[in-house]
Scaffold this active site. Structure first.
Site, PDB file in Angstrom:
ATOM      1  N   GLU A   1      36.331  46.369  40.469  1.00 46.43           N
ATOM      2  CA  GLU A   1      36.693  46.385  41.890  1.00 46.43           C
ATOM      3  C   GLU A   1      36.250  47.663  42.596  1.00 46.43           C
ATOM      4  OE1 GLU A   1      40.901  45.474  41.928  1.00 46.43           O
ATOM      5  OE2 GLU A   1      40.491  43.322  41.804  1.00 46.43           O
TER       6      GLU A   1
ATOM      7  N   GLU B   1      38.784  36.664  38.741  1.00 42.41           N
ATOM      8  CA  GLU B   1      40.240  36.704  38.856  1.00 42.41           C
ATOM      9  C   GLU B   1      40.686  35.753  39.952  1.00 42.41           C
ATOM     10  OE1 GLU B   1      41.821  40.615  39.363  1.00 42.41           O
ATOM     11  OE2 GLU B   1      40.786  41.440  37.619  1.00 42.41           O
TER      12      GLU B   1
END
EC number: 3.2.1.23
Length: 809
Positions: free
Chosen positions: A187, A259
């Site tokens: 991320e 995710e």
């Protein structure tokens, strides 16, 4: 004391869809990719995978968690790698117990599943410092996650260590192992633009990719949430609640969803977030509809299909299992077929896949408040709002994301049943020895300034003492003023506790103002600062201070005049006496007092101990800590984690309604499907069975920091209490009381039409005696049963053809 490695199990297993090969087996496997899929040994495949974080459960739990994941239709397990757990001190490594990562991957391989190794080593993961060790801050010139030699050297050393451990164990696909993908960083794209150093950030992320590829693991490397400035030698992927409209940064690589958040994490002051099974299935079905499904999607986070104890969370588990089965049935056409989108109306789309003479269709209704009828090849299909129907032959609906056929299970906490054991626990107690910390002597070192807590304690304890003294002429009353970056503070003057405060709702800068009486001569001021976990996300999060760094600390008299103590001589000491003595291990030499059965309550800094017998059976064991305030709990020396049941969840509008239709969001306005408002944020703590000794006493020790009452503490078991399901005439209903030989003990409701209330407390509509008889005969005394819903069991005069059944376990 530190609790970041607490062994309370948190299983984060859920849905994930990827394109891979068949179950991992003997012999090397090649893993490549194209713009449609991963390609394994030259073949495109769809694989369903999910996430289990090995440190959040015990090794004894791993096989059962993995087994349940596989039974739910999963083919791969992924996990982060937890750097600060594996290297708590520089060059001192931990690969035992629940940090035995090689054993975890071998369990995955033994189950015939694939694995995804997400090294990071920054992971976020609702974990201290996002998994980065606090000792990194002690290295000169260190800047987290930017282009600088100190950080990159340490990151490469750890990454290489993990890769070599996996290579030595033959865990990569090319070695015949289960690992088919590896991840570097995590991320980073979310924060790159906020680092105020674009060049350094860009150089760092490209260095990460180059360093990873030099490891020669033989499988592709991925990067999550790296939507811009993507290195050419990695595959960028999507994280989020919905990824159907996301696409990779370049051609030639597959669309990967790493995710798919099945819920949201829990904070001390927040209620529980629930993402409905209907919405998760809708998001996944849209993802397949958009590009055909040769991709990876990982369901991650809380409210997952397996709960923190490893029990099935129904109907989410069953509904997603049904989705997985349908997707697998059209696997070949999804990975090889051509597709055409047809817009039928606003927010209604049909996608048709064709391969040779076969076809499969998706019908998507993105309206969040309107059902629609769609006619396809002469057949009209009713499509509920915010749903996707999958028709494997473009004729018959095999799955609709809004129509749940799986049962709902209501889990209940039951008082433990141990023969001949008194109902209440018998407690002994011991006061934490604060005396050594009530003066400014015998510290680790001194400074004429107020230091930052994490650097000073190196995160080896939640606690840091700041101590100083002041000479005063005569007696006088003051207000002790302390400005701190938290997270919690206790103030002592001349050995007396004069005040306590904690940061409200995560706003870590707060003030403590407490009355302070000084006597003639030397006076001692002791401040105990406590942290409750460290920040794990955001730009430059390692620079967020903790503790009383900079202060000020002042004594203010009745006229408003102050004595500034900020630059006084401060003595520092990390931890508590009980930590150094390891009271939680119940070692010989500790003197416990039972005071003839009278236990002090609401006394801060008190240790409590009792023994209990392990509950009979195999059901999940939890300890109910209601009545306590704030502290840490251990069972037989195993850390269950921090507790704070006195901290109740805020009242929020989302606690009063739950509609699966519409976008799910966990932050900002529009939150929904919340539970637990106004209740303790957490009161039940998992006690894994592997922590317990059968047939002999088990020891629980509590460190009650803020002052509570242990008399309400109890041990309980968690098991299915009620199971419910609904189906139309022509379908079947399957009921199950789960594992450990639990059987169905009663049929409570067999109602056609809309049953009022919730599972466990349904009020029937139009009761059917025939249905009641059918389910009683088929289900009573059975662990599970399946009943066909036919016209013969419909209720006399019942207008609906939907039957709802509720049973007790």
């Amino acid at each position: 004391m530190k609790t970041k490695t607490a062994a309370a199990a948190t299983c984060l297993v859920a849905l994930l869809v990827v394109v891979l090969a068949e179950a991992a087996g003997v012999g090397g496997t090649t893993v490549t990719y194209n713009d449609r899929s991963l390609v394994i040994d030259g073949e495109r495949r769809i694989i369903i995978s999910g996430s289990i974080h090995y440190p959040r459960s015990t090794p004894e739990m791993w096989p059962d968690l993995i087994k349940k994941a596989k039974e739910g239709g999963l083919d791969a397990i992924e996990t982060y790698v937890f750097w600060n757990g594996h290297e708590p001190h520089r060059r001192q490594y931990n690969f035992v117990g629940n940090y035995d990562i090689v054993r975890f991957f071998k369990e995955i391989q033994n189950a015939g599943l694939y694995a995804i190794l997400r090294i990071g080593p920054y992971i976020c993961g609702e974990w201290n410092y996002g998994g980065l060790p606090a000792w990194l801050r002690d290295i000169p010139g260190m800047q987290f996650r930017l282009h600088n030699a100190p950080f990159e050297n340490e990151m490469e050393i750890f990454t290489t260590l993990i890769v070599n451990k996996m290579k030595d164990a033959n865990m990569f696909a090319g070695q015949g192992g289960p690992i088919i993908l590896a991840q570097i960083e995590n991320e980073y794209g979310n924060i790159m633009g906020q680092l105020n150093n674009n060049q350094s950030a860009s150089e760092y992320i490209h260095w990460c990719a180059d360093m990873a590829n030099k490891q020669n693991v033989g499988v592709p490397w991925i990067m999550c949430q790296q939507d811009s400035d993507v290195p050419h030698n990695v595959v960028n992927t999507c994280n989020g609640f919905y990824c159907h409209d996301w696409f990779p940064n370049r051609t030639g690589i597959p669309k990967i969803w790493t995710e798919n958040w099945t819920g949201w994490f829990k904070a001390w002051d927040k209620p529980d977030f629930h993402r409905s099974a209907e919405d998760i299935a809708f998001a996944v079905a849209m993802f397949f509809q958009k590009r055909g499904g040769p991709y990876i999607t990982t369901s991650y986070d809380y409210d997952a299909p397996l709960d923190e104890y490893g029990n099935l969370r129904q109907p989410k588990y069953g509904h997603l299992k049904d989705l997985h089965s349908v997707i697998k049935s059209i696997e070949k056409i999804l990975v090889h077929g051509e597709y055409v989108d047809t817009n039928y109306s606003d927010k209604v789309t049909v996608t048709k896949y064709t391969l040779d003479s076969t076809s499969a269709c998706f019908i998507n209704n993105r309206n969040d408040n309107m059902d629609v009828n769609v006619t396809l090849d002469g057949t009209t299909h009713l499509l509920p709002a915010w749903s996707v129907s999958i028709l494997p032959d473009c004729k018959t609906v095999a799955f609709n994301s809004a129509k749940i056929k799986a049962q709902t299970t209501v889990m209940v906490n039951k008082a433990k049943m141990v023969e001949k054991e008194p109902e209440s626990l018998k407690w002994s107690w011991m006061r934490e020895n604060l005396t050594p910390f009530m003066t400014d002597e015998k510290g680790s070192y001194r400074k004429n300034e107020l230091l930052e807590q994490i650097v000073t304690s190196t995160d080896q304890s939640d606690y840091l003492w700041y101590r100083t003294s002041i000479n005063h002429k005569g007696e006088a009353s003051y207000t002790l003023f302390v400005n701190t970056t938290g997270h919690e503070l206790y103030a002592f003057v001349n050995g007396m506790l004069v005040g306590q405060n904690h940061s409200p709702n995560g706003h870590f800068v707060f003030q403590l103002e407490s009355p302070a009486k000084l006597h003639d001569g030397k006076n001692y001021i002791s401040l105990l600062s406590a942290t409750i976990g460290l920040k794990n996300y955001g730009p430059l999060f390692e620079k967020m201070p903790a503790g009383i760094v900079g202060g000020p600390v002042k004594l203010i008299d009745n006229n408003g005049k102050g004595i500034d103590l900020s630059n006084s001589s401060w003595s520092y000491k990390a931890g508590l006496a009980g930590e150094y003595r390891q009271i939680h291990l119940d070692k010989p030499g500790c003197t416990w007092d039972n005071n003839n059965g009278t236990v002090p309550i609401n006394k801060p800094f008190t240790w409590y101990k009792t023994t209990f017998q392990a509950p009979a059976g195999e059901d999940t064991v939890v300890v109910d800590l209601l009545g306590l305030n704030k502290g840490v709990a251990w069972v037989n020396g195993n850390n269950l984690g921090r507790y704070w049941p006195s901290y109740t969840a805020a009242e929020m509008g989302g606690c009063h309604h739950c509609d699966y239709r519409g976008v799910f969001q966990a932050e900002g306005d529009g939150q929904k499907c919340l539970t637990g408002c106004g209740e303790p944020s957490q009161r039940f703590y998992h006690v894994p069975r592997s922590f317990l000794k059968n047939g002999e006493p088990n020891t629980v020790i509590l460190f009650e920091e803020a002052g509570g009452d242990p008399s309400h503490v109890s041990f309980r078991t968690v098991a299915a209490g009620s199971v419910c399901a609904s189906a139309e005439v022509g379908d079947t209903i399957t009921l199950s009381c789960g594992q450990h030989s639990k059987t169905i003990s009663a049929i409570n409701v067999t109602s056609f039409g809309v049953a009022r209330g919730q599972c466990g407390a349904y009020k029937g509509g139009c009761e059917s005696k025939a249905a009641y008889k059918a389910f009683t005969e088929a289900c009573l005394g059975k662990e599970s049963c399946t009943v066909q819903i036919t016209n013969a069991v419909t209720g006399s005069g019942c207008l609906s053809n939907v039957l709802t059944v509720q049973a007790s376990c």
